[in-house]
Design a protein around this motif. Structure first.
Motif, PDB file in Angstrom:
ATOM      1  N   ALA A  69     -26.342 -16.398  12.774  1.00  0.00           N
ATOM      2  CA  ALA A  69     -26.745 -16.734  14.141  1.00  0.00           C
ATOM      3  C   ALA A  69     -27.783 -17.849  14.084  1.00  0.00           C
ATOM      4  CB  ALA A  69     -27.320 -15.511  14.831  1.00  0.00           C
ATOM      5  N   VAL A  70     -27.536 -18.928  14.805  1.00  0.00           N
ATOM      6  CA  VAL A  70     -28.474 -20.040  14.886  1.00  0.00           C
ATOM      7  C   VAL A  70     -28.525 -20.543  16.328  1.00  0.00           C
ATOM      8  CG1 VAL A  70     -28.200 -20.806  12.495  1.00  0.00           C
ATOM      9  CG2 VAL A  70     -26.732 -21.758  14.247  1.00  0.00           C
ATOM     10  N   THR A  71     -29.578 -21.288  16.635  1.00  0.00           N
ATOM     11  CA  THR A  71     -29.722 -21.901  17.947  1.00  0.00           C
ATOM     12  C   THR A  71     -29.752 -23.409  17.775  1.00  0.00           C
ATOM     13  OG1 THR A  71     -30.959 -20.009  18.785  1.00  0.00           O
ATOM     14  CG2 THR A  71     -31.174 -22.062  20.003  1.00  0.00           C
ATOM     15  N   ALA A  72     -28.903 -24.092  18.529  1.00  0.00           N
ATOM     16  CA  ALA A  72     -28.875 -25.555  18.537  1.00  0.00           C
ATOM     17  C   ALA A  72     -29.793 -26.029  19.660  1.00  0.00           C
ATOM     18  CB  ALA A  72     -27.456 -26.059  18.772  1.00  0.00           C
ATOM     19  N   VAL A  73     -30.646 -26.996  19.358  1.00  0.00           N
ATOM     20  CA  VAL A  73     -31.624 -27.511  20.306  1.00  0.00           C
ATOM     21  C   VAL A  73     -31.515 -29.032  20.327  1.00  0.00           C
ATOM     22  CG1 VAL A  73     -34.094 -27.644  20.826  1.00  0.00           C
ATOM     23  CG2 VAL A  73     -33.177 -25.595  19.741  1.00  0.00           C
ATOM     24  N   PHE A  74     -31.522 -29.617  21.532  1.00  0.00           N
ATOM     25  CA  PHE A  74     -31.529 -31.076  21.631  1.00  0.00           C
ATOM     26  C   PHE A  74     -32.184 -31.504  22.926  1.00  0.00           C
ATOM     27  CE2 PHE A  74     -27.449 -29.397  22.936  1.00  0.00           C
ATOM     28  CZ  PHE A  74     -27.263 -29.941  24.196  1.00  0.00           C
ATOM     29  N   LYS A  75     -32.801 -32.684  22.902  1.00  0.00           N
ATOM     30  CA  LYS A  75     -33.498 -33.213  24.066  1.00  0.00           C
ATOM     31  C   LYS A  75     -32.499 -33.779  25.071  1.00  0.00           C
ATOM     32  CE  LYS A  75     -36.243 -36.206  22.248  1.00  0.00           C
ATOM     33  NZ  LYS A  75     -37.326 -37.108  21.915  1.00  0.00           N
ATOM     34  N   SER A  76     -32.825 -33.684  26.340  1.00  0.00           N
ATOM     35  CA  SER A  76     -31.929 -34.185  27.389  1.00  0.00           C
ATOM     36  C   SER A  76     -31.725 -35.692  27.291  1.00  0.00           C
ATOM     37  CB  SER A  76     -32.456 -33.820  28.770  1.00  0.00           C
ATOM     38  OG  SER A  76     -33.744 -34.364  28.979  1.00  0.00           O
ATOM     39  N   SER A  77     -32.689 -36.410  26.720  1.00  0.00           N
ATOM     40  CA  SER A  77     -32.523 -37.867  26.579  1.00  0.00           C
ATOM     41  C   SER A  77     -31.449 -38.233  25.558  1.00  0.00           C
ATOM     42  CB  SER A  77     -33.856 -38.504  26.188  1.00  0.00           C
ATOM     43  OG  SER A  77     -34.339 -37.962  24.964  1.00  0.00           O
ATOM     44  N   ASN A  78     -30.977 -37.253  24.775  1.00  0.00           N
ATOM     45  CA  ASN A  78     -29.912 -37.484  23.796  1.00  0.00           C
ATOM     46  C   ASN A  78     -28.527 -37.121  24.322  1.00  0.00           C
ATOM     47  OD1 ASN A  78     -31.639 -38.415  21.768  1.00  0.00           O
ATOM     48  ND2 ASN A  78     -32.144 -36.332  21.183  1.00  0.00           N
ATOM     49  N   VAL A  79     -28.441 -36.701  25.575  1.00  0.00           N
ATOM     50  CA  VAL A  79     -27.169 -36.307  26.171  1.00  0.00           C
ATOM     51  C   VAL A  79     -26.512 -37.516  26.819  1.00  0.00           C
ATOM     52  CG1 VAL A  79     -26.047 -34.851  27.904  1.00  0.00           C
ATOM     53  CG2 VAL A  79     -27.963 -33.963  26.568  1.00  0.00           C
ATOM     54  N   MET A  80     -25.213 -37.708  26.513  1.00  0.00           N
ATOM     55  CA  MET A  80     -24.412 -38.760  27.134  1.00  0.00           C
ATOM     56  C   MET A  80     -23.355 -38.080  28.000  1.00  0.00           C
ATOM     57  SD  MET A  80     -23.870 -41.243  23.874  1.00  0.00           S
ATOM     58  CE  MET A  80     -23.691 -39.932  22.688  1.00  0.00           C
ATOM     59  N   ILE A  81     -23.055 -38.672  29.139  1.00  0.00           N
ATOM     60  CA  ILE A  81     -22.043 -38.129  30.047  1.00  0.00           C
ATOM     61  C   ILE A  81     -20.746 -38.903  29.866  1.00  0.00           C
ATOM     62  CG2 ILE A  81     -21.439 -37.703  32.456  1.00  0.00           C
ATOM     63  CD1 ILE A  81     -23.808 -36.038  31.462  1.00  0.00           C
ATOM     64  N   ALA A  82     -19.637 -38.194  29.783  1.00  0.00           N
ATOM     65  CA  ALA A  82     -18.328 -38.837  29.662  1.00  0.00           C
ATOM     66  C   ALA A  82     -17.382 -38.192  30.675  1.00  0.00           C
ATOM     67  CB  ALA A  82     -17.773 -38.668  28.260  1.00  0.00           C
ATOM     68  N   ALA A  83     -16.491 -38.999  31.233  1.00  0.00           N
ATOM     69  CA  ALA A  83     -15.503 -38.502  32.192  1.00  0.00           C
ATOM     70  C   ALA A  83     -14.165 -39.150  31.885  1.00  0.00           C
ATOM     71  CB  ALA A  83     -15.920 -38.816  33.624  1.00  0.00           C
ATOM     72  N   LYS A  84     -13.094 -38.395  32.029  1.00  0.00           N
ATOM     73  CA  LYS A  84     -11.759 -38.948  31.806  1.00  0.00           C
ATOM     74  C   LYS A  84     -11.441 -39.956  32.899  1.00  0.00           C
ATOM     75  CE  LYS A  84      -9.668 -35.204  29.265  1.00  0.00           C
ATOM     76  NZ  LYS A  84      -8.508 -34.339  29.125  1.00  0.00           N
ATOM     77  N   LYS A  85     -10.727 -40.987  32.540  1.00  0.00           N
ATOM     78  CA  LYS A  85     -10.335 -42.022  33.511  1.00  0.00           C
ATOM     79  C   LYS A  85      -9.208 -41.538  34.379  1.00  0.00           C
ATOM     80  CE  LYS A  85     -11.686 -45.886  30.669  1.00  0.00           C
ATOM     81  NZ  LYS A  85     -11.275 -47.126  30.052  1.00  0.00           N
TER      82      LYS A  85
END
Length: 85
Positions: A69-85
């Motif tokens: 069991a582990v927890t993944a942690v990341f800052k919101s500034s590292n999130v990219m948004i992608a959407a299908k065309k």
């Protein structure tokens, strides 16, 4: 989308207060060790799959292994948004 190198892993999250809202706890489903780094695949109870690139020293220190069991942690500034065309 989050770049795999921007995800941090915490092995015992109960002992830490982390000021990051993006925290996903799950189990390691796959671990691929390289010469310097390893790829850790984490699956949350909801089925979300996250892949983190971690140094081998970090993997050994956290005792990361399949089923752990582990927890993944990341800052919101590292999130990219992608959407299908």
């Amino acid at each position: 989308l989050v770049k795999a190198t921007e995800i941090l892993l915490v092995s015992d999250n109960d002992d830490w207060d982390v000021c990051c809202r993006n925290q996903f706890t799950g189990k390691v489903t796959k671990l691929v060790r390289g010469f310097v780094n390893g790829e850790v695949v984490l699956q949350t109870p909801s089925g979300l799959e996250l892949i983190a690139t971690v140094s081998l020293e970090g993997i050994n220190r956290l005792r990361v292994e399949r089923g752990a069991a582990v927890t993944a942690v990341f800052k919101s500034s590292n999130v990219m948004i992608a959407a299908k065309k």
